[in-house]
Motif scaffolding. Structure first.
Motif, PDB file in Angstrom:
ATOM      1  N   ALA A 140     143.788 112.470  72.124  1.00  0.00           N
ATOM      2  CA  ALA A 140     143.028 113.543  72.777  1.00  0.00           C
ATOM      3  C   ALA A 140     143.171 114.855  72.013  1.00  0.00           C
ATOM      4  CB  ALA A 140     143.517 113.721  74.211  1.00  0.00           C
ATOM      5  N   GLY A 141     142.053 115.501  71.732  1.00  0.00           N
ATOM      6  CA  GLY A 141     142.056 116.787  71.061  1.00  0.00           C
ATOM      7  C   GLY A 141     142.148 116.730  69.553  1.00  0.00           C
ATOM      8  N   GLU A 142     142.259 115.533  68.960  1.00  0.00           N
ATOM      9  CA  GLU A 142     142.360 115.433  67.507  1.00  0.00           C
ATOM     10  C   GLU A 142     140.980 115.466  66.858  1.00  0.00           C
ATOM     11  OE1 GLU A 142     146.475 113.358  66.215  1.00  0.00           O
ATOM     12  OE2 GLU A 142     144.856 111.956  66.711  1.00  0.00           O
ATOM     13  N   LEU A 143     140.934 116.063  65.679  1.00  0.00           N
ATOM     14  CA  LEU A 143     139.686 116.269  64.950  1.00  0.00           C
ATOM     15  C   LEU A 143     139.830 115.753  63.526  1.00  0.00           C
ATOM     16  CD1 LEU A 143     136.848 117.685  64.767  1.00  0.00           C
ATOM     17  CD2 LEU A 143     138.099 119.728  64.003  1.00  0.00           C
ATOM     18  N   ILE A 144     138.881 114.957  63.078  1.00  0.00           N
ATOM     19  CA  ILE A 144     138.844 114.534  61.670  1.00  0.00           C
ATOM     20  C   ILE A 144     138.421 115.723  60.825  1.00  0.00           C
ATOM     21  CG2 ILE A 144     137.720 113.020  59.990  1.00  0.00           C
ATOM     22  CD1 ILE A 144     137.266 111.029  62.302  1.00  0.00           C
ATOM     23  N   THR A 145     139.176 116.018  59.761  1.00  0.00           N
ATOM     24  CA  THR A 145     138.843 117.159  58.897  1.00  0.00           C
ATOM     25  C   THR A 145     138.366 116.728  57.506  1.00  0.00           C
ATOM     26  OG1 THR A 145     141.139 117.388  58.118  1.00  0.00           O
ATOM     27  CG2 THR A 145     140.474 118.662  60.076  1.00  0.00           C
ATOM     28  N   HIS A 146     138.927 115.662  56.968  1.00  0.00           N
ATOM     29  CA  HIS A 146     138.548 115.225  55.623  1.00  0.00           C
ATOM     30  C   HIS A 146     138.695 113.712  55.492  1.00  0.00           C
ATOM     31  CE1 HIS A 146     139.699 119.472  54.971  1.00  0.00           C
ATOM     32  NE2 HIS A 146     138.783 119.463  54.017  1.00  0.00           N
ATOM     33  N   VAL A 147     138.009 113.181  54.495  1.00  0.00           N
ATOM     34  CA  VAL A 147     138.188 111.799  54.064  1.00  0.00           C
ATOM     35  C   VAL A 147     138.479 111.840  52.570  1.00  0.00           C
ATOM     36  CG1 VAL A 147     137.098 109.544  53.757  1.00  0.00           C
ATOM     37  CG2 VAL A 147     136.642 110.877  55.829  1.00  0.00           C
ATOM     38  N   THR A 148     139.554 111.186  52.159  1.00  0.00           N
ATOM     39  CA  THR A 148     139.926 111.170  50.738  1.00  0.00           C
ATOM     40  C   THR A 148     139.756 109.766  50.167  1.00  0.00           C
ATOM     41  OG1 THR A 148     141.527 112.950  51.089  1.00  0.00           O
ATOM     42  CG2 THR A 148     141.752 111.656  49.071  1.00  0.00           C
ATOM     43  N   LEU A 149     139.094 109.700  49.008  1.00  0.00           N
ATOM     44  CA  LEU A 149     138.921 108.437  48.302  1.00  0.00           C
ATOM     45  C   LEU A 149     139.881 108.393  47.121  1.00  0.00           C
ATOM     46  CD1 LEU A 149     135.005 108.219  48.181  1.00  0.00           C
ATOM     47  CD2 LEU A 149     136.576 107.306  49.908  1.00  0.00           C
ATOM     48  N   PRO A 150     140.575 107.272  46.922  1.00  0.00           N
ATOM     49  CA  PRO A 150     141.521 107.180  45.815  1.00  0.00           C
ATOM     50  C   PRO A 150     140.797 107.011  44.483  1.00  0.00           C
ATOM     51  CG  PRO A 150     141.338 105.060  46.883  1.00  0.00           C
ATOM     52  CD  PRO A 150     140.496 106.010  47.695  1.00  0.00           C
ATOM     53  N   PRO A 151     141.469 107.334  43.384  1.00  0.00           N
ATOM     54  CA  PRO A 151     140.858 107.065  42.072  1.00  0.00           C
ATOM     55  C   PRO A 151     140.732 105.563  41.852  1.00  0.00           C
ATOM     56  CG  PRO A 151     143.161 107.699  41.825  1.00  0.00           C
ATOM     57  CD  PRO A 151     142.816 107.908  43.272  1.00  0.00           C
TER      58      PRO A 151
END
Length: 333
Positions: free
Chosen positions: A213-224
């Motif tokens: 509850a209350g959490e927000l996705i901020t970024h998605v990181t792709l590996p090399p």
């Protein structure tokens, strides 16, 4: 649509703080509004009934940036169309671009966001019809899709409570690429590998991800990705435009000296989550590409499939889809 309170957040801390206060202090269900391509539809259908909606459209999370490790970091507010056409994504991660361009319409891709797509909800007709029971909406009410209309639903990861399929194309590609999800919440920041992000229905089909509850996705990181890596997305559907997958495959394969040194693949349209089974990828690594090897991997991935009354055809369709995608990526010039 029911009445709700609308707030606009200017930064991530404000968005998370407002959500935490509303849910913890007031007991009010809260939803974050980004592109709105799913949330608004579900609110109109009375499937989603938040007491508060927090508009995060102004948050500075709309950049695509290379990482020091030669991967890519994608803001949660990056639009699907911008992500699909970004030169860095097209060059290094073509499977993601292909997956995004195969989904929805151009107009929707111009609105939909990376974070929102991760949370895209099922298109099961019973989930979207409040006149029908649905364990996703109301736990314990039943799953009429079992024994009802289930042609488009899942054959893997199902339970006695739910057989709804995950509808996203983007999520299948992110699963194959081994993405990492960055999350900000009332307790601080955390990262979750995409393999651990989605939750199987089991006895709690109302919960689809590990978000609290209350959490927000901020970024998605792709590996090399190592040199010699190729990727491809194949989507099979009833029609060529604006249709969800009956079966899809995202494959990422590294080749060297005519052999496969590493492979990672995921499938969509057939599971309650983007479906990956690492044990099947081991069957490909260290050998030469061949139809027999691809078929063995596909059959192993589908070995525990549990079809319903109308979707048994998906098993053979998915097998052919994965084999063809692997053949395409390993024979491409």
């Amino acid at each position: 649509m029911e009445m709700f309170q609308l707030r606009r957040a200017e930064d991530v801390a404000q968005a998370v703080g407002a959500a935490a206060y509303a849910e913890d202090r007031q007991g009010a269900p809260v939803r974050f509004l980004a592109g709105g391509t799913t949330l608004i539809d579900l609110m109109k259908l009375d499937v989603e009934r938040p007491a508060m909606v927090i508009d995060i459209g102004r948050l500075p999370l709309d950049r695509i940036e290379p990482t020091p490790e030669h991967g890519v970091r994608i803001g949660a507010m990056v639009r699907n169309s911008d992500l699909a056409h970004d030169p860095l994504i097209r060059e290094r991660y073509p499977v993601l671009s292909q997956a995004l361009l195969s989904g929805a319409s151009a107009q929707l891709r111009n609105m939909a966001t990376t974070g929102g797509n991760l949370l895209q909800r099922t298109r099961c007709v019973y989930f979207r019809d409040v006149a029908m029971p649905c364990n996703k909406r109301e736990p314990g009410s039943g799953c009429p899709a079992i024994g009802g209309y289930n042609r488009n639903l899942a054959v893997l990861g199902t339970s006695e409570s739910c057989i709804a399929s995950n509808p996203s194309d983007m999520n299948v590609a992110l699963m194959a690429l081994g993405a990492t999800i960055e999350i900000q919440g009332p307790e601080g920041a955390r990262t979750v590998g995409i393999d651990d992000f989605f939750v199987l229905p089991d006895d709690t089909p109302q919960r689809e991800t590990v978000l609290e509850a209350g959490e927000l996705i901020t970024h998605v990181t792709l590996p090399p990705l190592p040199a010699g890596t190729r990727s491809h997305y194949l989507k099979l559907r009833d029609r060529a435009s604006y249709e969800f997958a009956l079966a899809s495959a995202a494959v990422v394969v590294t080749l060297a000296n005519g052999g496969i040194t590493a492979a990672r693949f995921a499938m969509g349209g057939i599971g309650t989550r983007p479906w990956r089974l690492p044990a099947t990828e081991v069957l490909l690594a260290g050998g030469a590409p061949s139809a027999a090897v691809f078929d063995a991997a596909a059959r192993e991935l589908l070995r525990e499939a549990r079809p319903q009354s109308q979707n048994a055809f998906k098993i053979e369709l998915a097998r052919r889809c994965l084999v063809h995608a692997l053949d395409t990526v390993t024979t491409a010039d």
